[in-house]
Scaffold this motif. Structure first.
Motif, PDB file in Angstrom:
ATOM      1  N   UNK A 170      -1.207  11.084  18.021  1.00  0.00           N
ATOM      2  CA  UNK A 170      -0.816  12.171  17.095  1.00  0.00           C
ATOM      3  C   UNK A 170      -0.374  13.175  18.262  1.00  0.00           C
ATOM      4  N   UNK A 171      -0.925  13.236  19.363  1.00  0.00           N
ATOM      5  CA  UNK A 171      -0.340  13.907  20.524  1.00  0.00           C
ATOM      6  C   UNK A 171       1.023  13.483  21.023  1.00  0.00           C
ATOM      7  N   UNK A 172       1.057  12.429  21.102  1.00  0.00           N
ATOM      8  CA  UNK A 172       2.379  11.774  21.597  1.00  0.00           C
ATOM      9  C   UNK A 172       3.496  11.900  20.541  1.00  0.00           C
ATOM     10  N   UNK A 173       3.160  11.884  19.457  1.00  0.00           N
ATOM     11  CA  UNK A 173       4.322  12.041  18.449  1.00  0.00           C
ATOM     12  C   UNK A 173       4.644  13.316  18.158  1.00  0.00           C
ATOM     13  N   UNK A 174       3.854  14.365  18.698  1.00  0.00           N
ATOM     14  CA  UNK A 174       4.281  16.004  18.391  1.00  0.00           C
ATOM     15  C   UNK A 174       4.914  16.340  19.564  1.00  0.00           C
ATOM     16  N   UNK A 175       5.997  16.941  19.390  1.00  0.00           N
ATOM     17  CA  UNK A 175       6.924  17.423  20.612  1.00  0.00           C
ATOM     18  C   UNK A 175       6.359  18.664  21.061  1.00  0.00           C
ATOM     19  N   UNK A 176       5.577  19.394  20.504  1.00  0.00           N
ATOM     20  CA  UNK A 176       5.023  20.707  20.836  1.00  0.00           C
ATOM     21  C   UNK A 176       3.664  20.357  21.560  1.00  0.00           C
ATOM     22  N   UNK A 177       3.040  19.378  21.552  1.00  0.00           N
ATOM     23  CA  UNK A 177       1.901  19.210  22.229  1.00  0.00           C
ATOM     24  C   UNK A 177       2.021  17.819  23.283  1.00  0.00           C
ATOM     25  N   UNK A 192      -6.709   0.527  28.664  1.00  0.00           N
ATOM     26  CA  UNK A 192      -7.425   1.056  27.169  1.00  0.00           C
ATOM     27  C   UNK A 192      -6.278   2.048  26.649  1.00  0.00           C
ATOM     28  N   UNK A 193      -5.573   2.651  27.755  1.00  0.00           N
ATOM     29  CA  UNK A 193      -4.334   3.493  26.925  1.00  0.00           C
ATOM     30  C   UNK A 193      -3.348   2.781  26.152  1.00  0.00           C
ATOM     31  N   UNK A 194      -2.965   1.320  26.560  1.00  0.00           N
ATOM     32  CA  UNK A 194      -1.992   0.428  25.941  1.00  0.00           C
ATOM     33  C   UNK A 194      -2.983   0.158  24.695  1.00  0.00           C
ATOM     34  N   UNK A 195      -4.425  -0.134  24.820  1.00  0.00           N
ATOM     35  CA  UNK A 195      -4.976  -0.877  23.416  1.00  0.00           C
ATOM     36  C   UNK A 195      -5.052   0.349  22.434  1.00  0.00           C
ATOM     37  N   UNK A 196      -5.167   1.460  22.910  1.00  0.00           N
ATOM     38  CA  UNK A 196      -5.242   2.724  21.963  1.00  0.00           C
ATOM     39  C   UNK A 196      -4.045   2.931  21.325  1.00  0.00           C
ATOM     40  N   UNK A 197      -2.599   2.720  21.750  1.00  0.00           N
ATOM     41  CA  UNK A 197      -1.518   2.862  21.325  1.00  0.00           C
ATOM     42  C   UNK A 197      -1.149   1.723  20.447  1.00  0.00           C
ATOM     43  N   UNK A 202       4.546   4.329  21.701  1.00  0.00           N
ATOM     44  CA  UNK A 202       5.352   5.549  21.384  1.00  0.00           C
ATOM     45  C   UNK A 202       6.683   5.272  22.694  1.00  0.00           C
ATOM     46  N   UNK A 203       7.400   6.296  22.363  1.00  0.00           N
ATOM     47  CA  UNK A 203       8.692   6.564  23.206  1.00  0.00           C
ATOM     48  C   UNK A 203       8.094   7.673  24.141  1.00  0.00           C
ATOM     49  N   UNK A 204       8.117   7.051  25.398  1.00  0.00           N
ATOM     50  CA  UNK A 204       7.431   8.152  26.455  1.00  0.00           C
ATOM     51  C   UNK A 204       8.291   9.432  26.717  1.00  0.00           C
ATOM     52  N   UNK A 220      -0.028  -0.486  35.850  1.00  0.00           N
ATOM     53  CA  UNK A 220       0.885   0.420  34.973  1.00  0.00           C
ATOM     54  C   UNK A 220       2.043  -0.390  34.774  1.00  0.00           C
ATOM     55  N   UNK A 221       2.691  -1.059  35.883  1.00  0.00           N
ATOM     56  CA  UNK A 221       3.803  -1.773  36.153  1.00  0.00           C
ATOM     57  C   UNK A 221       3.661  -3.253  35.266  1.00  0.00           C
ATOM     58  N   UNK A 222       2.503  -3.567  35.228  1.00  0.00           N
ATOM     59  CA  UNK A 222       2.211  -5.031  34.606  1.00  0.00           C
ATOM     60  C   UNK A 222       2.545  -4.750  33.070  1.00  0.00           C
ATOM     61  N   UNK A 223       2.117  -3.857  32.605  1.00  0.00           N
ATOM     62  CA  UNK A 223       2.404  -3.263  31.118  1.00  0.00           C
ATOM     63  C   UNK A 223       3.800  -2.581  30.982  1.00  0.00           C
ATOM     64  N   UNK A 224       4.547  -2.738  31.801  1.00  0.00           N
ATOM     65  CA  UNK A 224       6.002  -2.078  31.520  1.00  0.00           C
ATOM     66  C   UNK A 224       6.015  -0.756  31.842  1.00  0.00           C
ATOM     67  N   UNK A 225       5.058   0.042  32.347  1.00  0.00           N
ATOM     68  CA  UNK A 225       4.896   1.386  32.447  1.00  0.00           C
ATOM     69  C   UNK A 225       5.464   1.864  33.698  1.00  0.00           C
ATOM     70  N   UNK A 226       6.172   3.103  33.635  1.00  0.00           N
ATOM     71  CA  UNK A 226       6.435   3.467  34.924  1.00  0.00           C
ATOM     72  C   UNK A 226       5.393   4.210  35.838  1.00  0.00           C
TER      73      UNK A 226
END
Length: 255
Positions: A170-177, A192-197, A202-204, A220-226
């Motif tokens: 919900x936090x990542x979807x809400x532009x205000x939050x 765990x962040x990746x598992x929770x998503x 989401x588009x980061x 982070x890089x292993x999961x394709x995250x910057x």
């Protein structure tokens, strides 16, 4: 700032960032639980007299070990003969708070640096490594190569806190939050962040990812995250300093 540390550990990082004027949201990506079976740890603690070295790799491991020492009524006098290595200053502080002396803290607070500090000291020695259920095998593997007899025991396990799933999405979807920065303090927080998503990745957008050090950055890089921000000193104060540097740089550029 979105802080993903375990609930009981988020306070120090959140407090420092709030002092600097940041708005902080805490959604734990990790939950610390007791192991399903304490027998291997209890057995090792009963036989502390047979070990030369004790290695602790986190404050969580220190907490779990001392809880079991108390449960078994083993006094700190039984640890006096041990040489103790702590992976970093937070672990060292947790050990010293309990009245034990730390002999070695490596220059860099990662497993490889622990190995470099101990490699020439452990040949023929018995080493007890107290750690999480799932952890990298660098320390036991390399110290065994150096001639040490290493026992690895699980003191706690890290799990995905399912209660965080809806809040995070919900936090990542809400532009205000949506946060400007998400902090990661271990490889487990990344996984765990990746598992929770889940599959709904989401588009980061412009969110920046802040890592406590190279091992976490690698995950982070292993999961394709910057990796937008990386601490130079692999500690919570080091992570705060890196975030401050990042935004100071942005302000200077904007100016």
């Amino acid at each position: 700032m979105l802080i993903g540390r375990a609930r009981h550990q988020a306070g120090a990082l959140s407090a420092e960032l709030r002092k600097l004027g940041a708005t902080v949201l805490e959604i734990p990506f990790i939950e610390i639980r007791r192991p399903r079976n304490f027998k291997p740890l209890d057995s090792a603690l009963k036989n502390l007299g047979t070990y030369d070295w004790l290695i602790l790799t986190s404050a969580n491991g220190v907490d779990a070990m001392w809880e079991r020492l108390a449960w078994q009524r083993i006094t700190k006098a039984r640890l006096k003969h041990l040489r103790i290595a702590a992976i970093g200053p937070a672990t060292k502080k947790a050990i010293e708070r309990r009245g034990a002396k730390v002999d070695i803290v490596p220059k860099e607070y990662v497993a490889e640096s622990v190995v470099r500090s101990l490699r020439n000291r452990v040949k023929g020695k018995r080493v007890l490594l107290v750690r999480a259920k799932v952890a990298r095998d660098v320390i036991p593997r390399e110290l065994r190569k150096a001639g040490a007899h290493v026992d690895v025991v699980e003191a706690y396990e890290t799990v995905v806190p399912q209660s965080s799933r809806i809040r995070l999405r919900a936090t990542l979807k809400n532009p205000k939050r949506s946060p400007h920065v998400i902090t990661f303090t271990s490889s487990s927080t990344v996984r765990n962040f990746v598992a929770l998503l889940g599959k709904r990745r989401a588009s980061f957008g412009s969110i920046q990812f802040a890592s406590i050090g190279p091992v976490t950055s690698s995950t982070l890089r292993e999961f394709g995250l910057g990796v937008d921000i990386e601490a130079r000193e692999f500690t919570i104060p080091g992570l705060v300093a890196a975030i401050v540097r990042n935004f100071s740089g942005h302000e200077e550029s904007a100016g």
